[in-house]
Design a protein around this motif. Structure first.
Motif, short mmCIF file in Angstrom:
data_model
loop_
_atom_site.label_atom_id
_atom_site.label_comp_id
_atom_site.label_asym_id
_atom_site.label_seq_id
_atom_site.Cartn_x
_atom_site.Cartn_y
_atom_site.Cartn_z
N LEU A 108 0.85 -1.18 0.00
CA LEU A 108 0.00 0.00 0.00
C LEU A 108 0.89 1.23 0.00
CD1 LEU A 108 -2.65 -1.03 2.71
CD2 LEU A 108 -2.95 -1.04 0.22
N VAL A 109 0.61 2.17 -0.87
CA VAL A 109 1.37 3.41 -0.96
C VAL A 109 0.51 4.54 -0.41
CG1 VAL A 109 2.61 5.00 -2.46
CG2 VAL A 109 2.61 2.55 -2.97
N ASN A 110 0.94 5.13 0.71
CA ASN A 110 0.16 6.16 1.37
C ASN A 110 0.39 7.51 0.69
OD1 ASN A 110 -1.29 7.68 3.19
ND2 ASN A 110 0.33 7.70 4.76
N ILE A 111 -0.68 8.06 0.12
CA ILE A 111 -0.58 9.35 -0.58
C ILE A 111 -1.12 10.49 0.28
CG2 ILE A 111 -0.65 8.32 -2.88
CD1 ILE A 111 -3.60 9.17 -3.03
N THR A 112 -1.28 10.25 1.59
CA THR A 112 -1.84 11.28 2.48
C THR A 112 -0.80 12.33 2.83
OG1 THR A 112 -3.20 9.52 3.42
CG2 THR A 112 -3.15 11.62 4.60
N THR A 113 0.44 11.92 2.99
CA THR A 113 1.50 12.84 3.40
C THR A 113 2.44 13.12 2.23
OG1 THR A 113 2.70 10.89 4.20
CG2 THR A 113 1.44 12.15 5.82
N GLY A 114 3.32 14.10 2.46
CA GLY A 114 4.23 14.52 1.40
C GLY A 114 3.63 15.65 0.60
N THR A 115 4.45 16.31 -0.22
CA THR A 115 3.96 17.41 -1.06
C THR A 115 3.03 16.87 -2.13
OG1 THR A 115 5.79 17.22 -2.62
CG2 THR A 115 6.12 18.67 -0.72
N HIS A 116 2.27 17.77 -2.75
CA HIS A 116 1.40 17.35 -3.85
C HIS A 116 2.22 16.72 -4.98
CE1 HIS A 116 -1.89 19.01 -1.79
NE2 HIS A 116 -1.76 20.29 -2.17
N VAL A 117 3.42 17.22 -5.19
CA VAL A 117 4.29 16.66 -6.22
C VAL A 117 4.61 15.20 -5.89
CG1 VAL A 117 6.60 16.76 -7.24
CG2 VAL A 117 5.27 18.86 -6.93
N ALA A 118 4.95 14.93 -4.62
CA ALA A 118 5.25 13.56 -4.21
C ALA A 118 4.04 12.66 -4.37
CB ALA A 118 5.74 13.55 -2.77
N GLN A 119 2.86 13.17 -4.07
CA GLN A 119 1.64 12.37 -4.21
C GLN A 119 1.39 12.00 -5.66
OE1 GLN A 119 -1.20 14.96 -2.37
NE2 GLN A 119 -0.42 14.62 -0.30
N ILE A 120 1.63 12.96 -6.56
CA ILE A 120 1.47 12.68 -7.99
C ILE A 120 2.48 11.62 -8.43
CG2 ILE A 120 1.71 13.66 -10.30
CD1 ILE A 120 0.67 16.31 -9.11
N CYS A 121 3.71 11.73 -7.94
CA CYS A 121 4.75 10.76 -8.32
C CYS A 121 4.41 9.37 -7.81
CB CYS A 121 6.10 11.22 -7.78
SG CYS A 121 6.73 12.71 -8.58
N TRP A 122 3.86 9.28 -6.58
CA TRP A 122 3.43 7.98 -6.08
C TRP A 122 2.38 7.37 -7.01
CZ3 TRP A 122 6.81 5.96 -3.44
CH2 TRP A 122 7.30 6.38 -2.20
N PHE A 123 1.44 8.19 -7.45
CA PHE A 123 0.40 7.70 -8.37
C PHE A 123 1.02 7.18 -9.66
CE2 PHE A 123 -2.03 8.68 -12.20
CZ PHE A 123 -3.13 7.85 -12.02
N LEU A 124 1.92 7.96 -10.26
CA LEU A 124 2.52 7.55 -11.53
C LEU A 124 3.32 6.26 -11.39
CD1 LEU A 124 3.74 11.03 -12.83
CD2 LEU A 124 1.77 9.72 -13.62
N LEU A 125 4.07 6.13 -10.31
CA LEU A 125 4.89 4.94 -10.10
C LEU A 125 4.02 3.71 -9.85
CD1 LEU A 125 7.64 6.54 -7.85
CD2 LEU A 125 7.95 5.68 -10.18
N THR A 126 2.92 3.90 -9.18
CA THR A 126 2.03 2.76 -8.90
C THR A 126 1.23 2.39 -10.14
OG1 THR A 126 1.84 3.54 -6.62
CG2 THR A 126 0.25 1.89 -7.33
N GLU A 127 0.76 3.40 -10.85
CA GLU A 127 -0.02 3.14 -12.06
C GLU A 127 0.82 2.44 -13.12
OE1 GLU A 127 -1.91 3.82 -15.93
OE2 GLU A 127 -0.01 4.69 -15.25
N ALA A 128 2.12 2.75 -13.18
CA ALA A 128 3.02 2.13 -14.14
C ALA A 128 3.54 0.78 -13.66
CB ALA A 128 4.20 3.06 -14.42
N ARG A 129 3.12 0.35 -12.48
CA ARG A 129 3.51 -0.94 -11.89
C ARG A 129 4.99 -0.99 -11.55
NH1 ARG A 129 -0.06 -3.18 -9.41
NH2 ARG A 129 0.94 -5.23 -9.57
#
Length: 552
Positions: A108-129
């Protein structure tokens, strides 16, 4: 049961809390380990050097509320946490260096904390597997009862869009629209061709790798290449132009200059600088049609330009760069050319990642009718006149066009020219049976003249060699040439046999057209396999000896 692992950035603001009142605040990374029904076996907590003290406090508090949860500290320092390139690259490197084990662990990748930029990067890395997990969003409690903890709630975000019917339907519709676009809106009926177009659509949208389009002249390679470009541009995958060149027109010293450009004074007549086609295609698509006609030197430079996006213009001492996607077309068997030393093996290997064989029109008889309507629409757009068939004329033309006598040697070019002629001669905008009959006679005469004895001599010399061809009687030569042309035009021996024995096979209760064809070819020491994959194989000495026995 799999172990559950959470990856989370330490929140320097949300996770902070003075020692006295920290339990009266919602702290996401502590709350992460308090979620009902979501036990975390291991927490990978990411922080920088400046947050060591806060990290130790959070680790201690997690030990209080969830003593069975293992917490690992991961130090990552961002120079600028709002710099997208830096944050993405750093988190990607972290993910690539992490020992993921999806067989035994869920992530599970928590996107609650970190800057908005970090949250977007978490999404991209997870979506790309790159991270094989799901996203986790935590929320603070809305109305906290006395003595209730500050765990709040959580939501797992599933990125598998195929599970959502409405989204899946929309994606399917968009893909159908893209495939239809590649087919110029023609409702093609050939199942194999439609599957190929679907695959091309997926490839060109997801990949920038070279694409090789093969097929006989007139099969539609140039038109498909342009539609690929237009599709990629509409999807904002590229921003540059579409540059097309027929490599068969490039000869001698001018070939290098045309492709790679030159500097002023590079050779006699070079009065100014020339950019070249590769540089002109920067950020766009370069279509090298008939790439098999390029010389070996040009092939070597093309390979480097494809792989490194850099090349040296003629006469220059400094390299230039151009970032383009390459589409290549050919009616040759490049694999055979590699074996004969006419095409570079390394370039062929680079092009052969995505190869699509466009079938000839005669292999897509069911698509002739929709293409007939398409050509009439094109005539309307071009000439401003709406031309239609009367019912009997349309049936008569389609019966001929889909029958065994229709050769369609130039594929869609023949069909387009045929429709243009009928539309031009149609009285009062209606194509009649008389117009169709005249066109059928015209096409038959054209196809007969294209396979006359001169053409027969050429193909026989190519296959058997000049010496063996000279030993054949004219009767045998004309007959054999027809058979050889037909073999090259069909993918299987059965298909070629049906075309050759279209009339006589109807008189047989059971016919083996492939066997009849094989026996005929064997008389000349040939096999149908010598002509598959667009082969131009010269059979060699053994066939020459067999032919000598045949003609003697």
């Amino acid at each position: 049961m799999k172990r559950r692992v959470a990856i989370s950035i330490l929140g320097t603001t949300l996770d902070a809390g003075k020692w006295e009142n920290r339990w009266s605040r919602w702290r996401p990374n502590v709350a992460l380990c308090q979620q009902p029904g979501l036990f975390i076996d291991r927490l990978e907590l990411i922080h920088d050097n400046r947050s060591q003290a806060l990290c130790q406090r959070i680790v201690g508090d997690i030990g209080t509320v969830a003593p069975a949860t293992e917490v690992r500290s991961n130090v990552i320092n961002f120079r600028d946490p709002w710099d997208f390139s830096e944050v993405y690259t750093t988190l990607r490197d972290f993910a690539r260096g992490y020992s993921f084990d999806p067989e035994t662990e869920d992530y599970l990748v928590n996107i609650t904390t970190g800057t908005h930029v970090a949250q977007i990067c978490w999404f991209l890395l997870t979506e790309a597997r790159i991270i094989p997990g799901q996203l986790l969003q935590l929320s603070p409690p809305r109305d906290r009862e006395p003595e209730q903890d500050f765990a709040g709630t959580h939501r797992i975000i599933d990125l598998d869009l195929s599970r959502y019917d409405e989204i899946a339907k929309r994606f399917a519709s968009e893909r159908e629209d893209a495939a239809s676009f590649l087919k110029s809106g023609i409702s093609t009926r050939n199942a194999a061709f439609n599957r190929m177009i679907d695959e091309i659509e997926r490839v060109v949208i997801r990949s920038t790798a070279p694409v090789l389009l093969t097929g006989s002249t007139g099969a539609g390679k140039s038109q498909l290449a342009r539609r690929i470009y237009e599709l990629k541009k509409s999807q904002r995958k590229i921003s540059g132009p579409f540059i097309e060149v027929n490599c068969a027109t490039l000869r001698g010293d001018q070939a290098m200059s045309t492709l790679f450009g030159h500097v002023k004074g590079a050779f006699t007549g070079a009065a100014g600088e020339r950019a070249g086609l590769l540089r002109s295609a920067d950020k766009g698509v370069l279509f090298l049609d008939e790439i098999g006609e390029l010389g070996l030197d040009e092939q070597a430079m093309c390979l480097r330009a494809i792989e490194e996006k850099r090349f040296l213009p003629v006469g220059a001492d400094r390299e230039v760069s151009a970032d383009f996607q390459l589409l290549a077309g050919t009616n040759r068997d490049l694999g055979e050319d590699v074996r004969k030393g006419r095409f570079r093996e390394d370039l062929y290997a680079r092009l052969n990642l995505w190869t699509f064989q466009l079938p000839a029109l005669r292999e897509r008889k069911e698509d002739i009718e929709p293409n007939l309507d398409f050509e009439l629409r094109r005539y309307l757009e071009r000439e401003g006149e709406n031309i239609t068939f009367n019912k009997e004329a349309r049936e008569r033309y389609l019966a001929f066009a889909t029958g065994p006598q229709a050769v369609w040697s130039a594929n869609f070019r023949d069909l387009s020219a045929s429709v243009t002629r009928m539309a031009t001669l149609a009285p009062h905008g209606r194509i009649t049976t008389d117009v169709v009959d005249d066109e059928v006679r015209r096409l038959n005469a054209f196809w007969r003249s294209s396979s006359d004895h001169g053409g027969a001599d050429l193909i026989i010399e190519e296959v058997l060699g000049a010496e063996a061809a000279a030993r054949l009687d004219r009767f045998d030569a004309v007959q054999l040439a027809t058979v050889l042309h037909t073999c090259r035009e069909h993918a299987t021996a059965s298909s070629a046999g049906r075309a050759l024995f279209a009339v006589s096979r109807l008189e047989k209760k059971s016919s083996n057209d492939a066997d009849r064809l094989a026996k005929y070819l064997a008389r000349f020491g040939l096999r149908f396999e010598d002509f598959t994959n667009g082969g131009n194989r010269r059979v060699g000495r053994a066939s020459l000896q067999n032919t000598e026995r045949r003609v003697s």
